[in-house]
Design an enzyme around this catalytic site. Sequence first.
Site, short mmCIF file in Angstrom:
data_model
loop_
_atom_site.label_atom_id
_atom_site.label_comp_id
_atom_site.label_asym_id
_atom_site.label_seq_id
_atom_site.Cartn_x
_atom_site.Cartn_y
_atom_site.Cartn_z
N LEU B 14 -39.60 58.28 -53.85
CA LEU B 14 -38.45 57.45 -54.25
C LEU B 14 -38.82 55.98 -54.23
CD1 LEU B 14 -35.18 58.98 -52.71
CD2 LEU B 14 -36.13 59.23 -55.00
N HIS B 15 -39.63 55.57 -55.19
CA HIS B 15 -39.99 54.17 -55.31
C HIS B 15 -38.93 53.45 -56.13
CE1 HIS B 15 -41.56 54.73 -59.44
NE2 HIS B 15 -41.73 55.95 -59.00
N ALA B 16 -39.20 52.26 -56.55
CA ALA B 16 -38.16 51.41 -57.14
C ALA B 16 -37.39 52.07 -58.28
CB ALA B 16 -38.77 50.09 -57.61
#
Lengths: 165, 87
Positions: B14-16
Amino acid sequence: MFQKWFSKKKESTTIAIAAPLTGRVMPLEEVPDPVFAQKMAGDGIAILPTDGLLVSPVSGKVAHVFPTHHAIGLVNAEGLELLIHIGIDTVKLNGEGFQPFVQVGDQVSVGDKLIHFDLEKIKAAGYSLITPVLITNHEMLASITFTAGAEVQAGSGIVMEALLK
Amino acid sequence: MVTFTVKVEAEGGLHARPASMLVNKANAFDSKIRISKGEKTAEAKSILNIMTLGVKKGEELKIEVDGADEQEAAEALKQLFASNFAI
């Protein structure tokens, strides 16, 4: 000049955000990634950097450093949350070419070194260097002002002003 | 309250980008939405909160949705994870 900005900030809860990078200011709408261009991640600006040093645009605390070191979250004294995302899709570089100078919980001042990144390496790998600088808790924001096309120097000058609600 | 678990298939976790899409989806509903990874819990309406969970690909999350539109919100979130954050 600076005196004026800071006194103004107190009176009207306008938060002055310094340039985190050396480069050219762009509107978010021009970022080649819909998540940023449609302001899903937050409101702000983007900078096309000409140098690989990211410095803190505010005084505050490091809230998050991505494991791959391509993005960082900061919270300033007023509670404004900032996300700076170096380049587009750069999560895929897996940290290659990024060197962080801070960790979560560190206190930082305007101009403190945050992350160094290898401009040429990122470019050579085929990624855009356009770096969104976002306020992610935009429910706090009334408006932001900035000058598109402005050439800015990391750590100096004001790149964007956030007027709080 | 509706509770369910999802598995994160997004490359890089769950990155940017996926975190932004998740917040965006969560903000479309009035329900209170909490996301937990093990002991850590985050408000789904704060991107920084979500990113602080440090969710990696392959990890499971528990999502709790509580409010008048919890059914619709839960459905929308399940779809978001199932589509692997397609735009």
